[in-house]
Design an enzyme around this catalytic site. Sequence first.
Site, short mmCIF file in Angstrom:
data_model
loop_
_atom_site.label_atom_id
_atom_site.label_comp_id
_atom_site.label_asym_id
_atom_site.label_seq_id
_atom_site.Cartn_x
_atom_site.Cartn_y
_atom_site.Cartn_z
N ASP A 1 2.86 1.23 2.15
CA ASP A 1 1.90 1.04 3.22
C ASP A 1 0.50 0.92 2.65
O ASP A 1 0.02 1.83 1.95
CB ASP A 1 1.97 2.22 4.21
CG ASP A 1 1.34 1.87 5.55
OD1 ASP A 1 1.26 0.68 5.88
OD2 ASP A 1 0.94 2.80 6.26
N GLU B 1 -0.13 3.86 14.80
CA GLU B 1 -0.99 3.00 13.98
C GLU B 1 -0.52 1.57 14.13
O GLU B 1 0.64 1.25 13.84
CB GLU B 1 -0.98 3.43 12.51
CG GLU B 1 -1.66 4.76 12.26
CD GLU B 1 -2.01 4.98 10.80
OE1 GLU B 1 -2.62 4.08 10.19
OE2 GLU B 1 -1.65 6.03 10.27
N LYS C 1 3.56 11.37 7.69
CA LYS C 1 3.92 9.96 7.87
C LYS C 1 5.43 9.72 7.83
O LYS C 1 5.93 8.78 8.46
CB LYS C 1 3.28 9.12 6.76
CG LYS C 1 1.77 9.12 6.76
CD LYS C 1 1.22 8.12 7.77
CE LYS C 1 -0.27 7.88 7.53
NZ LYS C 1 -0.80 6.82 8.40
N HIS D 1 -11.05 -0.20 9.91
CA HIS D 1 -10.31 1.06 9.99
C HIS D 1 -10.78 2.04 8.92
O HIS D 1 -11.00 3.23 9.19
CB HIS D 1 -8.82 0.78 9.83
CG HIS D 1 -7.97 2.01 9.79
ND1 HIS D 1 -7.87 2.89 10.85
CD2 HIS D 1 -7.16 2.52 8.82
CE1 HIS D 1 -7.05 3.87 10.55
NE2 HIS D 1 -6.60 3.68 9.32
N GLU E 1 0.09 -1.84 13.05
CA GLU E 1 0.21 -2.52 11.77
C GLU E 1 1.16 -3.71 11.89
O GLU E 1 1.85 -3.88 12.89
CB GLU E 1 0.74 -1.57 10.68
CG GLU E 1 -0.10 -0.32 10.48
CD GLU E 1 0.25 0.41 9.18
OE1 GLU E 1 0.81 -0.22 8.27
OE2 GLU E 1 -0.05 1.62 9.10
N ASP F 1 3.22 2.64 12.31
CA ASP F 1 3.26 3.70 11.31
C ASP F 1 2.85 5.01 12.00
O ASP F 1 1.70 5.44 11.92
CB ASP F 1 2.31 3.35 10.16
CG ASP F 1 2.21 4.44 9.12
OD1 ASP F 1 3.22 5.13 8.90
OD2 ASP F 1 1.13 4.60 8.53
N ARG G 1 -1.64 13.45 12.69
CA ARG G 1 -2.95 13.54 12.06
C ARG G 1 -3.29 14.96 11.59
O ARG G 1 -3.99 15.12 10.57
CB ARG G 1 -4.02 13.07 13.05
CG ARG G 1 -3.88 11.62 13.48
CD ARG G 1 -3.92 10.66 12.31
NE ARG G 1 -4.02 9.27 12.78
CZ ARG G 1 -4.02 8.23 11.95
NH1 ARG G 1 -3.92 8.43 10.64
NH2 ARG G 1 -4.11 7.01 12.43
N GLU H 1 -9.13 6.71 15.91
CA GLU H 1 -10.38 5.98 16.09
C GLU H 1 -10.79 5.90 17.55
O GLU H 1 -11.96 6.12 17.89
CB GLU H 1 -10.23 4.56 15.53
CG GLU H 1 -9.98 4.49 14.03
CD GLU H 1 -9.66 3.07 13.59
OE1 GLU H 1 -10.61 2.27 13.41
OE2 GLU H 1 -8.46 2.74 13.44
N THR I 1 8.86 5.36 11.17
CA THR I 1 8.12 4.10 11.19
C THR I 1 8.97 3.11 11.98
O THR I 1 10.14 2.94 11.69
CB THR I 1 7.88 3.56 9.76
OG1 THR I 1 7.16 4.53 9.00
CG2 THR I 1 7.10 2.26 9.80
N GLN J 1 -1.22 15.51 8.44
CA GLN J 1 -1.77 14.62 7.40
C GLN J 1 -3.08 15.18 6.83
O GLN J 1 -3.28 15.17 5.61
CB GLN J 1 -2.00 13.23 7.99
CG GLN J 1 -2.59 12.23 7.01
CD GLN J 1 -2.91 10.89 7.68
OE1 GLN J 1 -2.70 10.72 8.88
NE2 GLN J 1 -3.40 9.95 6.92
#
Length: 432
Positions: A139, A213, A267, A146, A215, A247, A251, A378, A271, A254
């Site tokens: 990844d 996320e 993570k 971002h 992606e 993904d 948080r 975000e 996925t 992480q």
Amino acid sequence: MKNMGGGDLKSFVQVHPDSHFPIQNLPFGVFKPQSSSSSSNPRPAVAIGDFVLDLSVISSAGLFNGPLLTNSDCFNQPNLNKLLSMGRPAWREARDTIQNLLSSTEPTLRDNAILKKEALVPMDKVQMLLPTAIGDYTDFFSSMHHAKNCGTIFRGPENPIPANWFHLPIAYHGRASSIVISGTDIVRPRGQAYPSGSNSPPYFGPSLKLDFELEMGAVVGPGNELGNPIDVNEAADHIFGLVLMNDWSARDIQAWEYVPLGPFLGKSFGTTISPWIVTLEALEHFSCDAPEQIPQPLPYLAEKISKNYDISLEVRIKPAGQEESHVVTRSNLKHLYWTLSQQVAHHTINGCNLRPGDLLGTGTISGPDPESMGCLLELTWNGQKQLCLGGTERKFLEDGDEVIFTGCCKGNGYNVGFGTCSGKIHPSTKLT
């Protein structure tokens, strides 16, 4: 006869104008029929309108030529890996043949009622599976917007992006075993986290900051031998196509674990990818200039032609207990700073070997506007503000929430799309 035209190309299969799967697209996937009267073995297909075209039927009828004639069993496999290993000449032969067979002017399939019935299976009668056997998953972190937003949240606005980010495509090695197909439920992960702004010890439990996320993922074709890097100007020949990719990220887990070695349990729990791989050939009409890179990259990353693809992306959330989903972001693949070819070249420059079916995630794709941020971290600025979803407020994902990605290119009278990539959050499992 090769049919690689635009909006004037039509199929004898009726395709709704809003469909993601017209004859200009023909994405590849793997399906299993739901009918007990059919063979239940997984096998490759392409999407056309509301149908899947069973490629094992087309192959058994002897309708492929060239490299696919001598490798006729590649469409009797439970995944696309053998086709991927054969390279671009085989991919082009497959696409050209299929496009010709499905065209409104070609009678071979159109006028053969028995073959047509056997080959074309309604989408609502099949189960879609992972299209490839994914040996490795990497990844990347290739969106400047971002990277800037995340850096500002955690380090402040003075120097949000580390200096090395502008010199190389940063990435981490992900967990291939937990990649799942769209529609698979995601169980809220457990792990350690640390209370923000507190002197308390770390705590253990279900993640309180579960995130998506936005992606896309590049599916690797032939790959390279160990010790032999892929030239950046030849890297596109090693990318079969793209999928939508979520993904999922915890948080809080992480943030506590990633120093100093990067993401791990925050993570690796899941996925999600979309079932259809849209080929680079289908996307070529939608290529666009990539952003200017300052400073200029080192020679091994310097492309003769640096391009992205104009793919509109959208994320919707359907909150638990609601019937409707709500748009939370709209972004575009064209915003990537580091291109797909640069990602492949950098991945292999040290001699690392990529193999057919490997998946390379782009990293979260955020745009320059607040409405184009690609994750809740975000969008809510790490929980400092709330999103309103039809009367329901969210900082991060709650149990029962469903997240739905879509992606599409707009052609002249047709779409080239990816369908959907979705997953619903289930409560964390209890420890026994």
